[in-house]
Design a protein around this motif. Structure first.
Motif, mmCIF file in Angstrom:
data_model
loop_
_atom_site.group_PDB
_atom_site.id
_atom_site.type_symbol
_atom_site.label_atom_id
_atom_site.label_comp_id
_atom_site.label_asym_id
_atom_site.label_seq_id
_atom_site.Cartn_x
_atom_site.Cartn_y
_atom_site.Cartn_z
ATOM 1 N N GLN A 145 -22.083 14.336 -37.809
ATOM 2 C CA GLN A 145 -21.565 14.324 -36.291
ATOM 3 C C GLN A 145 -20.195 14.123 -36.241
ATOM 4 O O GLN A 145 -19.858 13.073 -37.061
ATOM 5 C CB GLN A 145 -22.542 13.116 -35.643
ATOM 6 C CG GLN A 145 -22.104 13.156 -34.199
ATOM 7 C CD GLN A 145 -23.080 14.340 -33.277
ATOM 8 O OE1 GLN A 145 -23.534 14.998 -34.012
ATOM 9 N NE2 GLN A 145 -22.812 14.413 -32.230
ATOM 10 N N VAL A 146 -19.464 14.561 -35.480
ATOM 11 C CA VAL A 146 -18.178 14.212 -35.347
ATOM 12 C C VAL A 146 -17.875 13.998 -33.685
ATOM 13 O O VAL A 146 -18.290 14.861 -32.950
ATOM 14 C CB VAL A 146 -17.249 15.379 -35.936
ATOM 15 C CG1 VAL A 146 -15.571 15.204 -35.550
ATOM 16 C CG2 VAL A 146 -17.383 15.668 -37.247
ATOM 17 N N GLN A 147 -17.078 12.932 -33.671
ATOM 18 C CA GLN A 147 -16.749 12.552 -32.289
ATOM 19 C C GLN A 147 -15.130 12.806 -32.189
ATOM 20 O O GLN A 147 -14.175 12.250 -32.892
ATOM 21 C CB GLN A 147 -16.922 11.276 -31.870
ATOM 22 C CG GLN A 147 -18.434 10.964 -31.720
ATOM 23 C CD GLN A 147 -19.063 9.673 -31.260
ATOM 24 O OE1 GLN A 147 -18.393 8.676 -31.496
ATOM 25 N NE2 GLN A 147 -20.047 9.522 -30.454
ATOM 26 N N LEU A 148 -14.765 13.404 -30.924
ATOM 27 C CA LEU A 148 -13.365 13.756 -31.098
ATOM 28 C C LEU A 148 -12.747 13.106 -29.842
ATOM 29 O O LEU A 148 -13.314 13.248 -28.479
ATOM 30 C CB LEU A 148 -13.168 15.324 -30.917
ATOM 31 C CG LEU A 148 -13.533 16.189 -31.966
ATOM 32 C CD1 LEU A 148 -13.405 17.628 -31.842
ATOM 33 C CD2 LEU A 148 -13.036 15.777 -33.437
ATOM 34 N N VAL A 149 -11.647 12.400 -29.698
ATOM 35 C CA VAL A 149 -11.115 11.934 -28.409
ATOM 36 C C VAL A 149 -9.547 12.283 -28.337
ATOM 37 O O VAL A 149 -8.695 12.099 -29.313
ATOM 38 C CB VAL A 149 -11.051 10.261 -28.499
ATOM 39 C CG1 VAL A 149 -10.382 9.782 -27.182
ATOM 40 C CG2 VAL A 149 -12.387 9.886 -28.586
ATOM 41 N N THR B 253 -15.692 12.985 -42.934
ATOM 42 C CA THR B 253 -15.553 14.390 -43.296
ATOM 43 C C THR B 253 -14.603 15.153 -42.721
ATOM 44 O O THR B 253 -14.593 16.403 -42.503
ATOM 45 C CB THR B 253 -16.812 15.093 -43.185
ATOM 46 O OG1 THR B 253 -17.316 15.034 -41.846
ATOM 47 C CG2 THR B 253 -17.938 14.432 -43.931
ATOM 48 N N PHE B 254 -13.598 14.570 -42.004
ATOM 49 C CA PHE B 254 -12.679 15.377 -41.245
ATOM 50 C C PHE B 254 -12.060 16.292 -41.882
ATOM 51 O O PHE B 254 -11.819 17.525 -41.326
ATOM 52 C CB PHE B 254 -11.694 14.156 -40.613
ATOM 53 C CG PHE B 254 -10.359 14.799 -39.822
ATOM 54 C CD1 PHE B 254 -9.100 15.067 -40.304
ATOM 55 C CD2 PHE B 254 -10.682 15.243 -38.563
ATOM 56 C CE1 PHE B 254 -8.099 15.472 -39.636
ATOM 57 C CE2 PHE B 254 -9.760 15.906 -37.826
ATOM 58 C CZ PHE B 254 -8.492 15.983 -38.069
ATOM 59 N N SER B 255 -11.477 16.255 -43.208
ATOM 60 C CA SER B 255 -10.919 17.418 -43.930
ATOM 61 C C SER B 255 -11.510 18.553 -44.171
ATOM 62 O O SER B 255 -11.197 19.757 -44.461
ATOM 63 C CB SER B 255 -10.079 16.879 -44.978
ATOM 64 O OG SER B 255 -11.181 16.302 -46.001
ATOM 65 N N ARG B 256 -13.087 18.265 -43.985
ATOM 66 C CA ARG B 256 -13.849 19.646 -44.299
ATOM 67 C C ARG B 256 -13.936 20.323 -43.093
ATOM 68 O O ARG B 256 -14.404 21.519 -43.305
ATOM 69 C CB ARG B 256 -15.450 19.009 -44.460
ATOM 70 C CG ARG B 256 -15.255 18.236 -45.966
ATOM 71 C CD ARG B 256 -16.792 17.552 -45.963
ATOM 72 N NE ARG B 256 -17.951 18.535 -45.858
ATOM 73 C CZ ARG B 256 -19.075 18.145 -45.972
ATOM 74 N NH1 ARG B 256 -19.365 16.782 -46.002
ATOM 75 N NH2 ARG B 256 -19.909 18.937 -46.010
ATOM 76 N N CYS C 64 -9.829 19.841 -27.564
ATOM 77 C CA CYS C 64 -9.969 19.635 -29.293
ATOM 78 C C CYS C 64 -11.219 19.928 -29.621
ATOM 79 O O CYS C 64 -12.408 19.635 -29.241
ATOM 80 C CB CYS C 64 -9.609 18.147 -29.634
ATOM 81 S SG CYS C 64 -9.649 17.849 -31.469
ATOM 82 N N ALA C 65 -11.329 20.830 -30.661
ATOM 83 C CA ALA C 65 -12.591 21.372 -31.230
ATOM 84 C C ALA C 65 -12.488 21.046 -32.757
ATOM 85 O O ALA C 65 -11.517 21.376 -33.509
ATOM 86 C CB ALA C 65 -12.898 22.644 -30.796
#
Length: 121
Positions: A1-5, A28-31, A96-97
């Motif tokens: 799960q990734v949360q974006l702000v 895992t942002f860089s993935r 942002c996605a």
């Protein structure tokens, strides 16, 4: 799960600049490839810019080429959109996605809540 702000939106005069930021949670942002989309009132959401996980590849919509620059800092889990020479037609909510690059665009899996950009003439 990734949360974006997202942050950095606002009101600017035509010809001005803004820098949007998108902070991501998780290790895992860089993935993930990252991208920016926008949606103006009454319009479909459209792709603006995308960047690969390493930052080595970038893609832009024709309408923003030469004016907008996407970048990322994987150490800070953040992606940026530098917007220069803004035009009234750039007015929209910017999202942002995180996802996968497909055909020079981005298939978003995770989305931020959006930030308003308004360009006055």
């Amino acid at each position: 799960q990734v949360q974006l702000v997202e942050s950095g939106g606002g009101l600017v005069q035509a010809g001005g600049s803004l820098r949007l930021s998108c902070a991501a949670s998780g290790r895992t942002f860089s993935r993930y490839a990252m991208g920016w989309f926008r949606q103006a009132p009454g319009m479909e959401r459209e792709f603006v810019a995308g960047i690969s996980g390493s930052g080595g590849s970038t893609y832009y919509a024709d309408s923003v080429k030469g004016r907008f620059t996407i970048s990322r800092d994987n150490a800070k889990n953040t992606v940026y959109l530098q917007m220069n020479s803004l035009k009234p037609e750039d007015t929209a909510v910017y999202y942002c996605a995180a996802g996968v690059l497909v055909s020079s665009s981005l298939l978003g899996q995770y989305w931020g809540q959006g930030t308003q950009v308004t360009v006055s003439s």
